[in-house]
Every structure is written in C-alpha cells, then in structure tokens.
Design an enzyme around this catalytic site. Structure first.
Site, PDB file in Angstrom:
ATOM      1  N   GLU A   4       0.845  -1.194   0.000  1.00 25.22           N
ATOM      2  CA  GLU A   4       0.000   0.000   0.000  1.00 25.22           C
ATOM      3  C   GLU A   4       0.879   1.243   0.000  1.00 25.22           C
ATOM      4  O   GLU A   4       2.033   1.194   0.449  1.00 25.22           O
ATOM      5  CB  GLU A   4      -0.875   0.057   1.271  1.00 25.22           C
ATOM      6  CG  GLU A   4      -1.839  -1.090   1.440  1.00 25.22           C
ATOM      7  CD  GLU A   4      -2.577  -1.007   2.774  1.00 25.22           C
ATOM      8  OE1 GLU A   4      -3.623  -1.651   2.896  1.00 25.22           O
ATOM      9  OE2 GLU A   4      -2.095  -0.305   3.691  1.00 25.22           O
ATOM     10  N   LYS A  27       2.406   4.559   1.536  1.00 27.05           N
ATOM     11  CA  LYS A  27       2.568   5.077   2.900  1.00 27.05           C
ATOM     12  C   LYS A  27       2.202   6.554   2.884  1.00 27.05           C
ATOM     13  O   LYS A  27       2.845   7.364   2.229  1.00 27.05           O
ATOM     14  CB  LYS A  27       4.002   4.901   3.409  1.00 27.05           C
ATOM     15  CG  LYS A  27       4.101   5.307   4.875  1.00 27.05           C
ATOM     16  CD  LYS A  27       5.476   5.106   5.462  1.00 27.05           C
ATOM     17  CE  LYS A  27       5.424   5.342   6.965  1.00 27.05           C
ATOM     18  NZ  LYS A  27       4.725   6.563   7.365  1.00 27.05           N
TER      19      LYS A  27
END
Length: 574
Positions: A246, A248
């Site tokens: 994902e 950050k």
C-alpha cells in the site's frame, strides 16, 4: 479502604526505585482493595481519574491550589506562597498545614474519588471558584498524608515512576505471584487500554476469562498496530511471504469509532489514544458513507491542497490542532480519511481475521467519497515488484510504501513481521535508513545568540520497556522560531529532579533543566554508532530535528530494539 491507607501505599511506592519491588507493592495494594474500589485505586495510583483516552483533567493550576489551602486551613495566601517557596512542593505544604490542625478524620477511597471526579467535571461560569472551594473541603477532611497525595494528584505531579505496563505486571503478580501472565494481559490491554477496568475484571473473573472474552468496543480506542522498519524487499518476502503493498501516507493516524442509532456518536482517536473528534467536524457526516451500525476504522487523516489538487504535508494537516481556528482550517484545509483497516463491524470482532479478509469487509462497509477513501493494495511475492511499487508511490508523492503480510491478524503494537514500512528517508532527511522518534529528557541553556531563547540544545532519549535511555544531544536543525516554540513547550514540563522513568544519565550529559517525559521529536541522522556514554548504548551521528511529533506520546517513541535494528541494517549495507 480509607484514603490514608492508599496514601501509605503511594508513599511506599514513591520511596522505591526497584521495578520488581514496585510491582510487588502494587500487587499487595490490589489484593487489599475490594471490588468496588480497585479500578479507582488503579487510576489514582497513576495520578488519574479515568483512562488516559478519556482526557479527564482537573484544570487546577498551582495558584488555585494555593487558594484552596489558604481557604481550607484559614491561612493568608502569602503564608502559603512562602511555605511553597521554602518546600518546593504544594503536597508537602498540604501535609504541614494538615498536621497543625485537627481534621475530621479521613474519608474512604470511594468517597474521595467521587469528590475529585465531581471537581474535575465542574466547568463553565464560576467553575474556578467552585473548584477552589471543593478542593478546600476535601483537604480539611483528610489526614496529613492523604492531603499531600491528593494535592499532588490534582496538580498532575504524583509521578511515582511507573505506568500502565507496571500495573499489568502487578495484576499478573496478584494472581500468579510472578510475571507469567503479563503477555496475556498485554493482549487484553491492547484491545481495551483501561487498566482500571482490566483490574476490576481480573479481580472478579481471573486473567484467563478476561483474555478469552476481550473484544474491541466502539468508543474505546484500540492500541494501533505499528510497522517494523525494513528497506530490503528480498528480506521482506523472506520474512513475510505473500504481501500486500500500500502507499505510505504522511498524515495523522486516526482511529474512527462510529455508532449509529439512539445514543450514537462518532469519535476520533490519535495513535497515542487522545480523543480529537473536535479536530474533524467532517466526521459528523461520515455515517452517510458507511454501511454499518457500529464500526471501528484505522485511517490516516490528510489535508487536501485544493489549489494544487494534491495531499497536503503533515505540518499543514496538523494546523487542525488549534481549536479556535478549526472553522477556518476546515474550509482552507479540508480533510480526507484514507481508511486502510477495519477492526470491528457491527458486533463482529475482525482483529483476529487475516488482513485480506478485513480488506474485503472494509470494501463492503466503506465507499469512496470526499470524506473517505479506501486505501487499495497490490498483492505480490516478488521483491522486484515491491521495489517497482516503491518507486511508483514515491513518484506519486507518497512517503513510501507499507508492506503487509496477507494473512496477518491485527495485533496492537510493533511485534513480529506483520507490517513493515519502506521510506525514502535517506534521500529526504539524512543517510540513516529511517528517522528516529525520541523523547526530550531535558535541555541546555544556550550560548552565544541562543541565550536569548533560553535553550541551546536538548538531550533526547529512546524507550526501553518502561525506562527512557539517552541517545543523543541535539541543537541543530532548528530555526529561531522553533527554538522559541520548543522553550515555550518545555517550560511547562520542567521538574526539579531527574524523573524516575529515566535511566541513569552520564554526568557529562546532565541537562541544565530536566523535563517530564512528554515531548517527542523526529530526528534525522547520518548514522547510528555504538556509545560508551549514552545509556541506550548507541548514539546518532550528525543528528538534526525534522519536526515535533505532537501525535505521539513518550512511550510510543522509538525503542532500543529498533535502534539496534537500524544499526544492524547500516552495518550490513556498508
């Protein structure tokens, strides 16, 4: 139990420095406490009335306590001030005054707690005068030792050198006569960080049943799951197997609690469990975009730069912390919540579900809108793909990436290799693989032009269990305005002696002024080195301030184990 009996335990704790002895004293105290008072005893021994996340404070300044002492013991205000200057502790002043006047005996712990709770909740017009009178009435109803500790509690100056974690040790000792139950209690505390409630349940049902029955509750913040540091994709796959990648996001970590229907509410908690719902009026509409009657979400709150159509930086987002300017900031810096996890849906506890299952539930519960965006992920087992996604996210303006084990449970704290973060800190801030969050332990009076600020540098420490150990001295990376701001913040934290939470500090490092463990700063550096002087065993080379981390508390700062990992990573790549 009379409050005097509790006060004798508190005095014994005050005179004890050994961690194991403190634990045993607390266990004895909890054994002596009955079911109706053990939760209150826990809070009071920490100088509190409720768990930290409820943010119930007395709002009594020293001058108000001086007025209470003068009123209660029929003294001139100047006499109290003179005694205070001589003693340096209003608790000691209360003890002295109470010793010279016949009191009406002592009150039970339950009664004192109730009176203090009413005092703390009193607000609005005329509340200062009422609080002064209420405290005076309490103090003259107590024995001298009780009056001393009540004054220290209301001033926030009890500070016996232990925290919630020692309470958990003591609860284990209460039942097992050792610390063997501590891991189970820590698991329960991660879901329900209320030592008073846990103590009550442990005394009533025992540790095993408490842990078996524990589940997140809407309105009670869960300790957040934290990421390890690792910058090698090959090592990530080796440790974690199949992972989700994902972006950050550099925002403010916010846990959102929503309960719909009669008596419903929405609350927002930071990673250090402070409730900050007032910062986000947008949350009042969030129920329109969530298909659930009760939900706990993990997210990053990020300001949106409407002009540039991009995410605002962390400092811009943090302007929301000024209460009186919320309305203007709401329009100038709108917030969007990037939701990346879900812990509770309805009555279903999702913390024990694997990451990929939680994500599927999250997608069904939350839909993208101007207020919410569900963070998507890419699944991979390829280190090359992780590196590609890292570069892609950096180019898109993110801090880096979060890499999460696909089947990982939601486990509060930073344990195991479930989540890791990969940042571009080396290029942005310094040569070290990541920045360090340190606790300011004290500060030095400035020399040269810094004398006008009253501060020229400060001593920074890191966490080692319930102790804070020195890591570095720092005096660079600050503008003149930042020096002034830092001095202003530290003034309210000054103490006369080195706090009990601090490990022994080498005399060459002793600051001019010690401060309570409260203020956290993010630091960049060129490298970690071994140190014979700093109590952590490590030091930072060329440290410089990046920013003040108002979203973190002292014991969520970087720990010794993480510094050791950074040192090992540095050595292996050199």
């Amino acid at each position: 139990m009379k409050f005097e009996e509790l006060a004798f335990f508190l005095e014994k704790l005050e005179k004890t420095s050994s961690r194991i002895e403190i634990t045993k004293i607390l266990a004895d105290l909890f054994s002596y406490s009955n079911l109706s008072e053990i939760d209150k005893v826990c809070y009071l021994s920490l100088g509190l009335l409720r768990p930290k996340y409820e943010s119930l404070v007395f709002n009594l300044a020293e001058k108000m306590v001086i007025e209470s002492l003068a009123l209660g013991f029929d003294k001139n205000r100047d006499e109290i001030i003179s005694l205070f200057k001589n003693r340096g502790d209003l608790g000691d002043v209360a003890f002295l005054l109470s010793s010279t006047k016949k009191t009406r005996g002592d009150l039970p712990v339950d009664e004192v707690y109730k009176l203090l709770f009413e005092l703390a909740k009193d607000e609005g017009e005329g509340s200062q005068e009422r609080k002064i009178k209420k405290l005076a009435d309490i103090l003259v109803s107590l024995e001298p030792i009780s009056a001393k500790f009540v004054v220290r509690i209301v001033l926030g100056k009890l500070r016996l050198g232990f925290s919630d974690k020692t309470i958990l040790d003591a609860l284990s000792w209460l039942e097992a006569k050792d610390k063997s139950l501590k891991p189970a209690l820590e698991k329960a505390y991660g879901v329900l960080p209320d030592v008073g409630l846990l103590a009550l349940q442990v005394k009533k049902f025992g540790v095993k049943k408490v842990v078996e029955d524990i589940s997140p509750r809407v309105g009670v913040p869960v300790l957040p799951m934290l990421a390890q540091r690792l910058n090698d994709p090959k090592e990530m796959i080796k440790k974690m197997g199949k992972v989700a990648v994902e972006p950050k996001i550099d925002g403010l970590r916010i846990q959102i609690h929503l309960l719909k229907g009669k008596g419903g509410f929405v609350k927002a908690f930071t990673r250090n469990l402070n409730e900050v719902s007032w910062m986000f009026p947008e949350l009042l509409k969030i129920g329109n975009f969530l298909d659930s009657k009760a939900v706990i979400l993990d997210s990053e709150a990020v300001g949106i730069d409407e002009e540039r159509k991009k995410l605002a930086d962390f400092q811009t987002t943090m302007t929301r912390r000024r209460k009186h300017e919320i309305e203007s900031h709401t329009s100038s810096v709108p917030i969007r919540f990037f939701v990346f996890d879900i812990l509770l849906n309805g009555k279903e506890n999702l913390m024990n579900k694997p990451f990929f299952e939680r994500k599927e539930v999250l997608k069904k519960v939350a839909g993208d809108s101007k207020i919410i965006k569900v963070v998507d992920y890419k699944e991979t087992e390829d280190p090359v793909e992780i590196s590609r996604l890292f570069e892609q996210n950096i180019a898109a303006g993110f801090e880096g990436i979060m890499v999460k084990k696909m089947d990982s449970l939601y486990v509060p704290g930073r344990t195991g290799w479930r989540w890791v973060k990969m940042k571009q800190s080396e290029k942005k801030e310094g040569k070290l693989a990541d920045t360090v969050d340190g606790v300011i332990m004290g500060y030095y009076v400035g020399k040269g032009k810094r004398t006008k600020f009253g501060i020229g540098g400060f001593l920074v420490g890191i966490v080692d269990k319930e102790k804070i150990k020195s890591l570095t001295k720092l005096g660079t990376g600050l503008t003149d305005d930042e020096f002034r701001l830092l001095k202003e913040k530290l003034l309210g934290l000054e103490v006369n002696e080195k706090p009990k939470e601090y490990e022994e500090v080498d005399k060459t490092l002793n600051p001019d002024f010690w401060v309570r463990p409260s203020l956290v700063v993010e630091i960049a550096a060129d490298e970690v080195t071994k140190s014979p002087i700093h109590s952590s065993g490590y030091a930072l080379r060329f440290p410089r301030l990046v920013r003040i981390r108002e979203d973190k508390d002292a014991f969520s700062a970087t720990n010794v184990s993480e510094i050791r990992s950074l040192f090992s990573l540095q050595e292996s790549s050199s």
